[in-house]
Scaffold this motif. Structure first.
Motif, PDB file in Angstrom:
ATOM      1  N   UNK A  76       0.835  -1.202   0.000  1.00 35.27           N
ATOM      2  CA  UNK A  76       0.000   0.000   0.000  1.00 35.27           C
ATOM      3  C   UNK A  76       0.870   1.252   0.000  1.00 35.27           C
ATOM      4  N   UNK A  77       1.910   1.242   0.825  1.00 33.01           N
ATOM      5  CA  UNK A  77       2.816   2.393   0.891  1.00 33.01           C
ATOM      6  C   UNK A  77       3.463   2.639  -0.476  1.00 33.01           C
ATOM      7  N   UNK A  78       3.893   1.554  -1.128  1.00 30.75           N
ATOM      8  CA  UNK A  78       4.524   1.648  -2.436  1.00 30.75           C
ATOM      9  C   UNK A  78       3.531   2.177  -3.478  1.00 30.75           C
ATOM     10  N   UNK A  79       2.308   1.661  -3.475  1.00 34.64           N
ATOM     11  CA  UNK A  79       1.297   2.097  -4.442  1.00 34.64           C
ATOM     12  C   UNK A  79       0.911   3.561  -4.234  1.00 34.64           C
ATOM     13  N   UNK A  81       2.868   5.886  -3.067  1.00 34.12           N
ATOM     14  CA  UNK A  81       3.992   6.670  -3.574  1.00 34.12           C
ATOM     15  C   UNK A  81       3.922   6.761  -5.096  1.00 34.12           C
ATOM     16  N   UNK A  82       3.637   5.644  -5.759  1.00 42.83           N
ATOM     17  CA  UNK A  82       3.509   5.656  -7.219  1.00 42.83           C
ATOM     18  C   UNK A  82       2.372   6.581  -7.658  1.00 42.83           C
ATOM     19  N   UNK A  83       1.244   6.512  -6.955  1.00 40.68           N
ATOM     20  CA  UNK A  83       0.103   7.362  -7.276  1.00 40.68           C
ATOM     21  C   UNK A  83       0.488   8.838  -7.154  1.00 40.68           C
ATOM     22  N   UNK A  84       1.180   9.180  -6.060  1.00 41.52           N
ATOM     23  CA  UNK A  84       1.589  10.568  -5.846  1.00 41.52           C
ATOM     24  C   UNK A  84       2.550  11.032  -6.936  1.00 41.52           C
ATOM     25  N   UNK A  90       1.580  14.461 -13.731  1.00 40.52           N
ATOM     26  CA  UNK A  90       0.495  14.901 -14.604  1.00 40.52           C
ATOM     27  C   UNK A  90       0.198  16.385 -14.402  1.00 40.52           C
ATOM     28  N   UNK A  91       0.384  16.871 -13.196  1.00 41.09           N
ATOM     29  CA  UNK A  91       0.111  18.286 -12.898  1.00 41.09           C
ATOM     30  C   UNK A  91       1.331  19.161 -13.170  1.00 41.09           C
ATOM     31  N   UNK A  92       2.474  18.528 -13.485  1.00 40.92           N
ATOM     32  CA  UNK A  92       3.678  19.299 -13.766  1.00 40.92           C
ATOM     33  C   UNK A  92       4.360  19.826 -12.524  1.00 40.92           C
ATOM     34  N   UNK A  93       4.072  19.231 -11.358  1.00 45.03           N
ATOM     35  CA  UNK A  93       4.685  19.679 -10.092  1.00 45.03           C
ATOM     36  C   UNK A  93       5.821  18.723  -9.713  1.00 45.03           C
ATOM     37  N   UNK A  94       6.814  19.249  -9.017  1.00 49.59           N
ATOM     38  CA  UNK A  94       7.864  18.341  -8.511  1.00 49.59           C
ATOM     39  C   UNK A  94       7.311  17.466  -7.390  1.00 49.59           C
ATOM     40  N   UNK A  95       7.902  16.312  -7.236  1.00 50.23           N
ATOM     41  CA  UNK A  95       7.441  15.338  -6.238  1.00 50.23           C
ATOM     42  C   UNK A  95       8.231  15.529  -4.962  1.00 50.23           C
ATOM     43  N   UNK A  96       7.518  15.633  -3.828  1.00 44.92           N
ATOM     44  CA  UNK A  96       8.198  15.674  -2.528  1.00 44.92           C
ATOM     45  C   UNK A  96       8.371  14.249  -2.045  1.00 44.92           C
ATOM     46  N   UNK A  97       9.063  14.062  -0.936  1.00 48.47           N
ATOM     47  CA  UNK A  97       9.313  12.727  -0.379  1.00 48.47           C
ATOM     48  C   UNK A  97       8.055  12.042   0.079  1.00 48.47           C
ATOM     49  N   UNK A  98       8.204  10.775   0.508  1.00 46.39           N
ATOM     50  CA  UNK A  98       7.036  10.020   0.986  1.00 46.39           C
ATOM     51  C   UNK A  98       6.458  10.653   2.231  1.00 46.39           C
ATOM     52  N   UNK A  99       5.151  10.438   2.409  1.00 46.42           N
ATOM     53  CA  UNK A  99       4.465  11.011   3.565  1.00 46.42           C
ATOM     54  C   UNK A  99       4.831  10.327   4.815  1.00 46.42           C
TER      55      UNK A  99
END
Length: 99
Positions: A76-79, A81-84, A90-99
């Protein structure tokens, strides 16, 4: 740093469990074999549940259920992260670290 002794072989643990079921006191066995009396009691209860000799309470998981729960939580944690990552991409934003 404290040294943790290696666990007893499965055969020794099984023999200790048989002795408890035969009426030996876990405190006496603790003096003889060195693990704490409570550790012996816990091991016997867990072995009984695993072998189906004792009804497991609803809130207590078997070893197999605990392993599956750990695996599913990791998945679930991995999925998530992939979703985020995908939603941020898709929104063109940089990705921050895992929650």
């Amino acid at each position: 740093m404290p040294h943790t002794p290696p666990p007893y072989p499965a055969e020794v643990r099984r023999q200790i469990g048989e002795r408890v079921r035969a009426g030996r006191d876990p405190t006496d066995l603790a003096r003889e074999f060195e693990p704490a009396a409570q550790a012996i009691r816990n091991r016997v209860v867990q072995a009984d549940r695993t072998e189906g000799r004792r009804e497991a309470r609803a809130e207590i998981l078997t070893a197999a259920e605990r392993e599956e729960l750990t695996r599913l939580r990791r998945e679930v944690r991995h999925l998530r992260l992939k979703r985020d990552i995908l939603s941020h991409a898709a929104a063109g934003r940089p990705v921050s670290g895992p929650r």
